[in-house]
Design a protein around this motif. Structure first.
Motif, short mmCIF file in Angstrom:
data_model
loop_
_atom_site.label_atom_id
_atom_site.label_comp_id
_atom_site.label_asym_id
_atom_site.label_seq_id
_atom_site.Cartn_x
_atom_site.Cartn_y
_atom_site.Cartn_z
N VAL A 27 -27.76 -8.61 -13.68
CA VAL A 27 -29.08 -8.66 -14.29
C VAL A 27 -30.14 -8.09 -13.35
CG1 VAL A 27 -30.86 -10.19 -15.23
CG2 VAL A 27 -28.44 -10.67 -15.66
N VAL A 28 -30.03 -8.41 -12.07
CA VAL A 28 -31.06 -8.04 -11.10
C VAL A 28 -30.81 -6.67 -10.47
CG1 VAL A 28 -32.18 -8.73 -8.94
CG2 VAL A 28 -31.50 -10.46 -10.60
N HIS A 29 -29.56 -6.35 -10.20
CA HIS A 29 -29.22 -5.07 -9.56
C HIS A 29 -28.56 -4.17 -10.60
CE1 HIS A 29 -29.16 -8.07 -6.23
NE2 HIS A 29 -30.03 -7.19 -5.77
N PHE A 30 -29.19 -3.08 -10.87
CA PHE A 30 -28.71 -2.17 -11.91
C PHE A 30 -27.82 -1.09 -11.29
CE2 PHE A 30 -32.88 -3.72 -13.36
CZ PHE A 30 -32.45 -4.42 -14.48
N ASP A 31 -26.60 -1.47 -10.90
CA ASP A 31 -25.68 -0.50 -10.31
C ASP A 31 -25.19 0.53 -11.33
OD1 ASP A 31 -25.88 -1.77 -7.87
OD2 ASP A 31 -24.14 -3.04 -8.22
N ASN A 32 -25.02 0.10 -12.55
CA ASN A 32 -24.50 0.98 -13.59
C ASN A 32 -25.56 1.28 -14.63
OD1 ASN A 32 -21.90 1.05 -12.46
ND2 ASN A 32 -21.39 -0.89 -13.39
N GLN A 33 -26.68 1.80 -14.16
CA GLN A 33 -27.76 2.14 -15.08
C GLN A 33 -27.29 3.20 -16.06
OE1 GLN A 33 -31.21 3.34 -12.93
NE2 GLN A 33 -31.64 1.32 -12.17
N PRO A 34 -27.70 3.08 -17.30
CA PRO A 34 -27.33 4.12 -18.27
C PRO A 34 -27.93 5.46 -17.86
CG PRO A 34 -28.40 2.23 -19.36
CD PRO A 34 -28.50 2.03 -17.89
N SER A 35 -27.19 6.50 -18.12
CA SER A 35 -27.70 7.84 -17.82
C SER A 35 -28.09 8.52 -19.12
CB SER A 35 -26.63 8.65 -17.07
OG SER A 35 -25.48 8.75 -17.87
N ASP A 36 -28.85 9.60 -18.99
CA ASP A 36 -29.24 10.36 -20.17
C ASP A 36 -28.01 10.93 -20.85
OD1 ASP A 36 -31.90 9.90 -19.64
OD2 ASP A 36 -32.24 11.83 -18.65
N VAL A 37 -28.06 10.98 -22.15
CA VAL A 37 -26.97 11.56 -22.94
C VAL A 37 -27.46 12.88 -23.51
CG1 VAL A 37 -25.48 11.25 -24.95
CG2 VAL A 37 -26.08 9.28 -23.53
N THR A 38 -26.69 13.92 -23.29
CA THR A 38 -27.01 15.23 -23.83
C THR A 38 -25.82 15.67 -24.67
OG1 THR A 38 -28.25 15.76 -21.84
CG2 THR A 38 -27.67 17.60 -23.25
N ILE A 39 -26.06 15.95 -25.95
CA ILE A 39 -24.94 16.32 -26.81
C ILE A 39 -24.82 17.82 -27.02
CG2 ILE A 39 -25.07 14.11 -27.99
CD1 ILE A 39 -26.13 15.57 -30.43
N GLN A 40 -25.81 18.57 -26.59
CA GLN A 40 -25.86 20.00 -26.88
C GLN A 40 -24.62 20.75 -26.39
OE1 GLN A 40 -29.40 21.90 -25.51
NE2 GLN A 40 -28.90 23.84 -26.42
N ASP A 41 -24.13 20.46 -25.21
CA ASP A 41 -23.01 21.21 -24.63
C ASP A 41 -21.66 20.56 -24.87
OD1 ASP A 41 -24.81 23.09 -23.63
OD2 ASP A 41 -25.14 21.93 -21.81
N LYS A 42 -21.61 19.55 -25.72
CA LYS A 42 -20.36 18.86 -26.00
C LYS A 42 -19.67 19.49 -27.21
CE LYS A 42 -21.76 14.41 -24.06
NZ LYS A 42 -21.67 14.89 -22.74
N PRO A 43 -18.35 19.33 -27.31
CA PRO A 43 -17.64 19.85 -28.49
C PRO A 43 -18.16 19.18 -29.77
CG PRO A 43 -16.09 19.06 -26.82
CD PRO A 43 -17.46 18.70 -26.36
#
Length: 86
Positions: A27-43
């Motif tokens: 809760v206090v330490h955000f080690d696994n913060q969500p990252s931006d999702v980009t779908i443009q270059d994905k299949p």
């Protein structure tokens, strides 16, 4: 806290965590913060899978935007093809 009338202090959070036998680190330490999702270059299949993960309202908005853009393209192509024949 439950009614969102005041914030929880760290020592209160630690007491709750201790009661449930967990730590407050997630809760206090955000080690696994969500990252931006980009779908443009994905299949394509992955793009569709990501869109399908949205809640229904957001998914509806995305599909309405796509529908509008496709309709606009269709009219633009129609106009360009018919002007070219004149």
């Amino acid at each position: 806290m439950e009614n969102n009338t005041h914030d929880i202090a760290i020592d209160e959070l630690e007491r709750f965590a201790g009661y449930f036998g967990i730590t407050i680190d997630p809760v206090v330490h955000f080690d696994n913060q969500p990252s931006d999702v980009t779908i443009q270059d994905k299949p394509n299949f992955e793009q569709v899978n990501l869109i399908n993960q949205l809640d229904e309202e957001d998914r509806t908005v995305v599909f309405k935007i796509i529908d509008t853009m496709l309709t606009k393209k269709k009219f633009k192509d129609f106009f360009n093809n018919n002007i070219a024949t004149l």
